[in-house]
Design an enzyme around this catalytic site. Structure first.
Site, PDB file in Angstrom:
ATOM      1  N   SER A  49      -9.623  -1.835  -7.183  1.00  0.00           N
ATOM      2  CA  SER A  49      -8.239  -1.467  -6.868  1.00  0.00           C
ATOM      3  C   SER A  49      -7.854  -0.102  -7.425  1.00  0.00           C
ATOM      4  O   SER A  49      -6.857   0.476  -7.006  1.00  0.00           O
ATOM      5  CB  SER A  49      -7.273  -2.529  -7.406  1.00  0.00           C
ATOM      6  OG  SER A  49      -7.473  -3.762  -6.753  1.00  0.00           O
ATOM      7  N   CYS A 252      -2.690 -10.059  -4.953  1.00  0.00           N
ATOM      8  CA  CYS A 252      -2.396  -8.627  -5.021  1.00  0.00           C
ATOM      9  C   CYS A 252      -2.318  -8.022  -3.609  1.00  0.00           C
ATOM     10  O   CYS A 252      -1.390  -8.314  -2.872  1.00  0.00           O
ATOM     11  CB  CYS A 252      -3.425  -7.912  -5.900  1.00  0.00           C
ATOM     12  SG  CYS A 252      -2.817  -6.336  -6.554  1.00  0.00           S
ATOM     13  N   GLN A 256       0.163  -8.945  -0.248  1.00  0.00           N
ATOM     14  CA  GLN A 256       0.897  -8.000   0.601  1.00  0.00           C
ATOM     15  C   GLN A 256       0.479  -8.139   2.064  1.00  0.00           C
ATOM     16  O   GLN A 256       1.321  -8.060   2.971  1.00  0.00           O
ATOM     17  CB  GLN A 256       0.653  -6.581   0.098  1.00  0.00           C
ATOM     18  CG  GLN A 256       1.165  -6.322  -1.316  1.00  0.00           C
ATOM     19  CD  GLN A 256       0.551  -5.094  -1.955  1.00  0.00           C
ATOM     20  OE1 GLN A 256      -0.147  -4.317  -1.306  1.00  0.00           O
ATOM     21  NE2 GLN A 256       0.793  -4.921  -3.240  1.00  0.00           N
ATOM     22  N   ASN A 294      -1.848  -5.020 -11.467  1.00  0.00           N
ATOM     23  CA  ASN A 294      -2.372  -3.706 -11.101  1.00  0.00           C
ATOM     24  C   ASN A 294      -2.046  -3.445  -9.639  1.00  0.00           C
ATOM     25  O   ASN A 294      -2.798  -3.828  -8.747  1.00  0.00           O
ATOM     26  CB  ASN A 294      -3.890  -3.640 -11.324  1.00  0.00           C
ATOM     27  CG  ASN A 294      -4.503  -2.410 -10.676  1.00  0.00           C
ATOM     28  OD1 ASN A 294      -3.828  -1.404 -10.488  1.00  0.00           O
ATOM     29  ND2 ASN A 294      -5.768  -2.493 -10.322  1.00  0.00           N
ATOM     30  N   HIS A 337      -2.528 -11.090 -11.093  1.00  0.00           N
ATOM     31  CA  HIS A 337      -3.940 -11.502 -11.104  1.00  0.00           C
ATOM     32  C   HIS A 337      -4.150 -12.746 -11.953  1.00  0.00           C
ATOM     33  O   HIS A 337      -4.335 -12.658 -13.166  1.00  0.00           O
ATOM     34  CB  HIS A 337      -4.816 -10.362 -11.622  1.00  0.00           C
ATOM     35  CG  HIS A 337      -5.024  -9.279 -10.615  1.00  0.00           C
ATOM     36  ND1 HIS A 337      -6.078  -9.281  -9.720  1.00  0.00           N
ATOM     37  CD2 HIS A 337      -4.302  -8.173 -10.336  1.00  0.00           C
ATOM     38  CE1 HIS A 337      -5.993  -8.217  -8.948  1.00  0.00           C
ATOM     39  NE2 HIS A 337      -4.926  -7.527  -9.306  1.00  0.00           N
ATOM     40  N   GLU A 339      -6.734 -14.515 -12.118  1.00  0.00           N
ATOM     41  CA  GLU A 339      -8.129 -14.587 -12.588  1.00  0.00           C
ATOM     42  C   GLU A 339      -8.423 -13.575 -13.680  1.00  0.00           C
ATOM     43  O   GLU A 339      -9.550 -13.507 -14.178  1.00  0.00           O
ATOM     44  CB  GLU A 339      -9.075 -14.317 -11.408  1.00  0.00           C
ATOM     45  CG  GLU A 339      -9.365 -12.851 -11.108  1.00  0.00           C
ATOM     46  CD  GLU A 339      -8.170 -12.003 -10.707  1.00  0.00           C
ATOM     47  OE1 GLU A 339      -8.221 -10.773 -10.878  1.00  0.00           O
ATOM     48  OE2 GLU A 339      -7.171 -12.563 -10.225  1.00  0.00           O
TER      49      GLU A 339
END
Length: 360
Positions: A49, A252, A256, A294, A337, A339
């Site tokens: 990312s 993430c 979206q 992030n 996130h 994970e």
């Protein structure tokens, strides 16, 4: 004798910082962002990312525990660079196999140290994320601005980091099989799905719905990844064609993409969310989750009202949407996130929710 500055960070508005080089010495134009995590620079370095971005680490000491073979989030890191206060090239960690600088040099990742990262972070917070060039200290500010102006903004990050072929991550005695659409997937997402007894078939970002259906999945996962979600038109179209056929979970960028597939809109945040302690309200149970984040983009709240999706999680800091779902279609996504490693683990329940949907 004092060491001389040999690198320069020049922003498009003429703001500049001088420092010391580590890692690759290539000249690079990058989007500069900041991350407030106190640990995890290896996971940040190897998170797809961060493709084409230069990350300012607000924690002052970076490199002190080296690089461990088991802690990578991808096989080939694609981050643009690191901007740090103090770089340590003599790590103390029995698990360390290489120094951070050696890995950065291997993968052409630039670094600059000796920067006042607290002042730089305040600058980004005030003016927003923006482009800059990391170059030689001999480069003038005027030359740096011209380099930035003459370097096109790339929009193909997902296609560069995605798998090029289908890849299987199987578990003995697996209960279910998930097709994971790879927009820049982190390895710990695969490990998390495997830990719940789920076989994972990772497919390229532009895999169409018919090809996915031939793999006979029990559920569909959409991964994290770099860049503007509206650039990933192939994945958005694929999800449109899979909604209602399988349980779908996105993290993430995947969150979206789900929102865009339902007709919502996204927008770019001023400086994004990057860190390991963002408070998020779970509207379904009233609890606050401390999350790892992030991302540069968020789902527009007003546009979501015209879709079948409802907001399930809200960021306490700025009220942005952190989760959506459509109960009828068995579709949900989160902006953060669950994970993440290292980082909070109290949102790991979401993988169990995904498994439960597949078992219904």
């Amino acid at each position: 004798m004092l060491k001389k500055f040999d690198r320069r960070l020049i922003f498009e508005d003429g703001t500049y910082y001088d420092g010391y080089s580590f890692g690759s010495t290539t000249e690079k134009v990058l989007e500069i962002v900041f991350n407030t995590s106190m640990v995890g620079y290896q996971e940040i370095l190897s998170d797809p990312s961060y493709t084409d971005q230069g990350v300012v680490m607000t924690y002052p000491l970076i490199g002190n525990y080296g690089m461990a073979d088991d802690d990578y989030e991808t096989d080939i890191p694609t981050i643009g660079g690191f901007i740090v206060r103090e770089y340590n090239d003599e790590p103390s960690n029995f698990r360390s196999k290489e120094t951070l600088a050696a890995v950065m040099e291997q993968y052409d990742i630039v670094g600059i140290s000796g920067i006042d990262t607290r002042q730089l972070t305040r600058y980004i917070r005030d003016v927003g994320s923006r482009r800059a060039v990391i170059t030689s200290v001999e480069t003038s500010v005027e030359e740096g601005i011209e380099i930035i102006k003459n370097t096109p903004v790339k929009t193909d990050a997902v296609s560069r980091v995605s798998h090029k072929a289908i890849c299987h991550y199987n578990m003995a005695g697996a209960k279910k099989t998930v097709v994971a659409i790879d927009c820049g997937i982190k390895l710990n997402i695969v490990r998390s799905l495997n830990s719940y007894g789920i076989n994972v078939i990772v497919v390229p970002y532009n895999t169409d719905a018919k090809t996915i259906e031939k793999l006979h999945p029990d559920g569909i996962f959409i991964s994290n990844g770099p860049g503007d979600p509206t650039d990933v038109t192939e994945t958005i179209e694929t999800i449109k064609n899979l909604i209602g056929k399988y349980p779908i979970f996105g993290i993430c960028l995947g969150h979206q993409i789900i929102s865009l597939a339902y007709g919502a809109k996204t927008y770019k945040l001023k400086f994004g969310h990057r860190g390991g302690n963002h408070p998020v309200l779970n509207k379904k149970n009233g609890k606050i989750e401390i999350t790892s984040q992030n991302h540069s983009y968020a789902v527009d709240t007003e546009s979501l009202k015209a879709t079948k999706l409802t907001a399930t999680h809200i960021n306490i800091l700025d009220n942005t949407i952190e989760g959506v779902e459509c109960v009828e279609d068995k579709v949900f996504g989160v902006q953060y996130h669950p994970e993440s490693a290292p980082g909070p683990q109290d949102s790991d329940y979401l993988f169990k929710c995904f498994l439960d949907l597949m078992e219904e």
